[in-house]
Scaffold this motif. Structure first.
Motif, PDB file in Angstrom:
ATOM      1  N   GLY A 114      42.521 -82.373  68.843  1.00 25.34           N
ATOM      2  CA  GLY A 114      41.530 -81.703  69.670  1.00 25.34           C
ATOM      3  C   GLY A 114      42.156 -81.045  70.870  1.00 25.34           C
ATOM      4  N   GLY A 115      41.325 -80.373  71.653  1.00 28.21           N
ATOM      5  CA  GLY A 115      41.823 -79.690  72.843  1.00 28.21           C
ATOM      6  C   GLY A 115      42.180 -80.651  73.957  1.00 28.21           C
ATOM      7  N   ARG A 116      41.251 -81.558  74.252  1.00 29.30           N
ATOM      8  CA  ARG A 116      41.549 -82.638  75.194  1.00 29.30           C
ATOM      9  C   ARG A 116      41.997 -83.839  74.365  1.00 29.30           C
ATOM     10  N   VAL A 117      43.239 -84.194  74.499  1.00 26.57           N
ATOM     11  CA  VAL A 117      43.852 -85.172  73.602  1.00 26.57           C
ATOM     12  C   VAL A 117      43.703 -86.594  74.127  1.00 26.57           C
ATOM     13  N   LEU A 118      44.066 -86.804  75.379  1.00 23.95           N
ATOM     14  CA  LEU A 118      44.057 -88.141  75.972  1.00 23.95           C
ATOM     15  C   LEU A 118      43.547 -88.091  77.400  1.00 23.95           C
ATOM     16  N   GLY A 119      43.003 -89.204  77.872  1.00 28.45           N
ATOM     17  CA  GLY A 119      42.669 -89.380  79.277  1.00 28.45           C
ATOM     18  C   GLY A 119      43.399 -90.610  79.791  1.00 28.45           C
ATOM     19  N   VAL A 120      44.284 -90.414  80.748  1.00 31.49           N
ATOM     20  CA  VAL A 120      45.070 -91.521  81.294  1.00 31.49           C
ATOM     21  C   VAL A 120      44.442 -91.944  82.620  1.00 31.49           C
ATOM     22  N   THR A 121      43.926 -93.159  82.654  1.00 29.82           N
ATOM     23  CA  THR A 121      43.228 -93.663  83.841  1.00 29.82           C
ATOM     24  C   THR A 121      44.015 -94.806  84.466  1.00 29.82           C
ATOM     25  N   ALA A 122      44.103 -94.784  85.784  1.00 29.69           N
ATOM     26  CA  ALA A 122      44.746 -95.881  86.508  1.00 29.69           C
ATOM     27  C   ALA A 122      43.932 -96.233  87.740  1.00 29.69           C
ATOM     28  N   LEU A 123      43.936 -97.510  88.079  1.00 29.36           N
ATOM     29  CA  LEU A 123      43.280 -97.986  89.289  1.00 29.36           C
ATOM     30  C   LEU A 123      44.294 -98.104  90.415  1.00 29.36           C
ATOM     31  N   GLY A 124      43.775 -98.153  91.627  1.00 31.95           N
ATOM     32  CA  GLY A 124      44.621 -98.348  92.790  1.00 31.95           C
ATOM     33  C   GLY A 124      43.776 -98.820  93.948  1.00 31.95           C
ATOM     34  N   ALA A 125      44.406 -99.349  94.962  1.00 30.65           N
ATOM     35  CA  ALA A 125      43.659 -99.819  96.128  1.00 30.65           C
ATOM     36  C   ALA A 125      42.949 -98.678  96.830  1.00 30.65           C
ATOM     37  N   ASP A 126      43.485 -97.474  96.706  1.00 32.95           N
ATOM     38  CA  ASP A 126      42.868 -96.277  97.278  1.00 32.95           C
ATOM     39  C   ASP A 126      43.188 -95.089  96.374  1.00 32.95           C
ATOM     40  N   ILE A 127      42.620 -93.935  96.706  1.00 34.23           N
ATOM     41  CA  ILE A 127      42.804 -92.746  95.872  1.00 34.23           C
ATOM     42  C   ILE A 127      44.275 -92.361  95.773  1.00 34.23           C
ATOM     43  N   LYS A 128      44.989 -92.393  96.880  1.00 29.63           N
ATOM     44  CA  LYS A 128      46.397 -91.998  96.875  1.00 29.63           C
ATOM     45  C   LYS A 128      47.203 -92.855  95.910  1.00 29.63           C
ATOM     46  N   THR A 129      46.959 -94.169  95.928  1.00 27.23           N
ATOM     47  CA  THR A 129      47.680 -95.072  95.028  1.00 27.23           C
ATOM     48  C   THR A 129      47.268 -94.861  93.585  1.00 27.23           C
ATOM     49  N   ALA A 130      45.973 -94.648  93.353  1.00 25.81           N
ATOM     50  CA  ALA A 130      45.487 -94.419  91.993  1.00 25.81           C
ATOM     51  C   ALA A 130      46.061 -93.132  91.402  1.00 25.81           C
ATOM     52  N   ILE A 131      46.183 -92.096  92.230  1.00 21.90           N
ATOM     53  CA  ILE A 131      46.797 -90.842  91.771  1.00 21.90           C
ATOM     54  C   ILE A 131      48.239 -91.093  91.338  1.00 21.90           C
ATOM     55  N   LYS A 132      48.977 -91.780  92.189  1.00 24.39           N
ATOM     56  CA  LYS A 132      50.379 -92.087  91.890  1.00 24.39           C
ATOM     57  C   LYS A 132      50.491 -92.873  90.585  1.00 24.39           C
ATOM     58  N   ASN A 133      49.625 -93.873  90.411  1.00 26.31           N
ATOM     59  CA  ASN A 133      49.677 -94.710  89.217  1.00 26.31           C
ATOM     60  C   ASN A 133      49.300 -93.929  87.960  1.00 26.31           C
ATOM     61  N   ALA A 134      48.288 -93.068  88.078  1.00 28.67           N
ATOM     62  CA  ALA A 134      47.837 -92.302  86.910  1.00 28.67           C
ATOM     63  C   ALA A 134      48.917 -91.331  86.439  1.00 28.67           C
ATOM     64  N   TYR A 135      49.556 -90.640  87.363  1.00 26.63           N
ATOM     65  CA  TYR A 135      50.586 -89.681  86.966  1.00 26.63           C
ATOM     66  C   TYR A 135      51.856 -90.377  86.488  1.00 26.63           C
TER      67      TYR A 135
END
Length: 424
Positions: free
Chosen positions: A378-399
């Motif tokens: 498909g066009g959208r293949v995967l969604g990689v989700t990560a949690l973090g104590a805050d948005i900045k940490t969650a962004i880092k973890n997801a990428y």
């Protein structure tokens, strides 16, 4: 309980993952499912729009509760069909699902019950639509009236773009019957946010806020997609904004739909534009959003089966729903060329390594098993989700997790959550 989940995308895998956490669930089926869901449920080869086939399966397998993921079966009336057969099902009836099935219907409801939204005009003739554009202030938003898998919306910044979008829908019929009628709206400035709410026909409980990223490229460039990533919470949704949304959008809509004889039960998705703290409705969806679900559900701490049943039974007001204080970020990995044409059958690697990271989840959207290998479908293949104590940490973890996954032609935005950081 025996549960039937309908759908096959990343949203459905997130739902399956959350449903499986309930101690009340004995057996979970998913129709038609995907390879990722197969690790959580028994996939059943019945298409999501095969209402009669799904009903027969539910009756034969003593399904106690059916949960509908995508919009098409809802607009086809699956809830009405199941209820008529004595089956319990979570979602709005056909009449209520018209809020998503027809943008014109939604606009009429919003006007009737004084719900803030963009001014609009409706056209079935391309020439008349173009004449309206010539008299309008650009940019304008051009939408196919019906369901177009999240791809029927164009923000036209020039007459050339507007003409292309109008002709694509009304002359070239690229959206089929869904684009036989278009809605042309004024452009709303501000910042987008998504607020989903559980509804029981009379009462509603909003979920934690989220923000989707519709455009395919960084900095919101390029054509709209079904969603390239999401994060939760969205700082643009302050307590004051949420109170306004509750009072001016959710409350009058539920009261209005009940008055119309179509009480709304299920999940109501309000896509909003927020400008100087004032929210207006961009669109309503009648189900969990995708990819917002992948960012919202990991924060849910209450048994989701209990919530579904409270909605069905009209007992939501007595239900306390709890959420984790953590933040979540979902990065979509797409096929090169999406939302246009793209190649399939590209082998995927790295999912296991990504999913092994702490508080990280890989939800499959467009995948298939072929010759013993997991490949893109498909066009959208995967969604990689990560949690973090805050948005900045969650962004880092997801990428960090997303960078472990590869397939030929992989494309992802690199700025998911950037708008949140600017508000912190």
């Amino acid at each position: 309980m025996n549960i039937l989940l309908i759908g096959s995308g990343g949203r459905e895998q997130a739902l399956a993952w959350k449903i499986k956490q309930s101690p009340r669930v004995e057996k979970l089926y998913c129709a038609p499912g995907n390879p990722g869901i197969a690790a959580l449920a028994e996939n059943i080869d019945i298409a999501a729009d095969n209402i009669s086939g799904l009903k027969e399966f539910a009756l034969a397998n003593k399904i106690d509760l059916t949960v509908v993921g995508p919009e098409i079966p809802l607009t086809l009336g699956i809830v009405d069909e199941f209820q008529a057969a004595g089956l319990r099902i979570f979602g709005p009836g056909k009449a209520a699902a018209e809020l998503e099935g027809s943008k014109l219907f939604a606009k009429k409801i919003m006007k009737r019950y004084k719900i803030p939204t963009a001014n609009h005009e409706v056209f079935e003739d391309a020439q008349k639509a173009l004449e309206h554009i010539y008299m309008s202030r650009l940019p304008v938003v051009i939408k196919a009236d019906g369901l177009a898998a999240g791809k029927g919306v164009t923000v036209a910044h020039s007459l050339v773009e507007a003409k292309r979008a109008i002709n694509a829908a009304l002359k070239d019929k690229v959206f089929g019957a869904a684009g036989a009628r278009i809605v042309i709206e004024e452009f709303l400035s501000g910042e987008e946010a998504s607020i989903l709410a559980f509804c029981d026909g009379e009462h509603f409980v909003p979920m934690v806020s989220a923000q989707d990223h519709k455009a395919v490229y960084d900095e919101d460039k390029g054509p709209n997609t079904g969603g390239m990533g999401a994060y939760s919470p969205a700082p643009v949704v302050t307590k004051e904004v949420l109170n306004t949304v509750n009072e001016t959008i959710f409350a009058p809509l539920l009261a209005g739909m009940a008055k119309e004889g179509a009480p709304y039960k299920g999940v109501l998705y309000a896509g909003l534009m927020i400008n100087n703290g004032v929210p207006k409705v961009v669109e309503f969806n009648c189900r969990f959003g995708d990819p917002e679900t992948q960012a919202v559900l990991p924060r849910l701490q209450t048994d989701i089966i209990d919530i579904f049943e409270a909605c069905i039974d009209g007992k939501l007001a007595a239900k306390k729903i709890e959420w984790a204080d953590s933040a979540a970020v979902c990065v979509v990995l797409a096929a090169d060329g999406y939302p246009g044409s793209y190649e399939k059958d590209k082998e995927i690697s790295g999912i296991e390594a990504a999913a092994a990271l702490p508080e990280t989840f890989v939800f499959q959207s467009g995948t298939a098993q072929k010759d013993g290998k997991l490949v893109t479908s498909g066009g959208r293949v995967l969604g990689v989700t990560a949690l973090g104590a805050d948005i900045k940490t969650a962004i880092k973890n997801a990428y960090k997790a997303a960078d472990l996954i590869s397939f030929s032609g992989l494309h992802k935005r690199t700025d998911i959550g950037k708008k949140a950081l600017a508000r912190l």
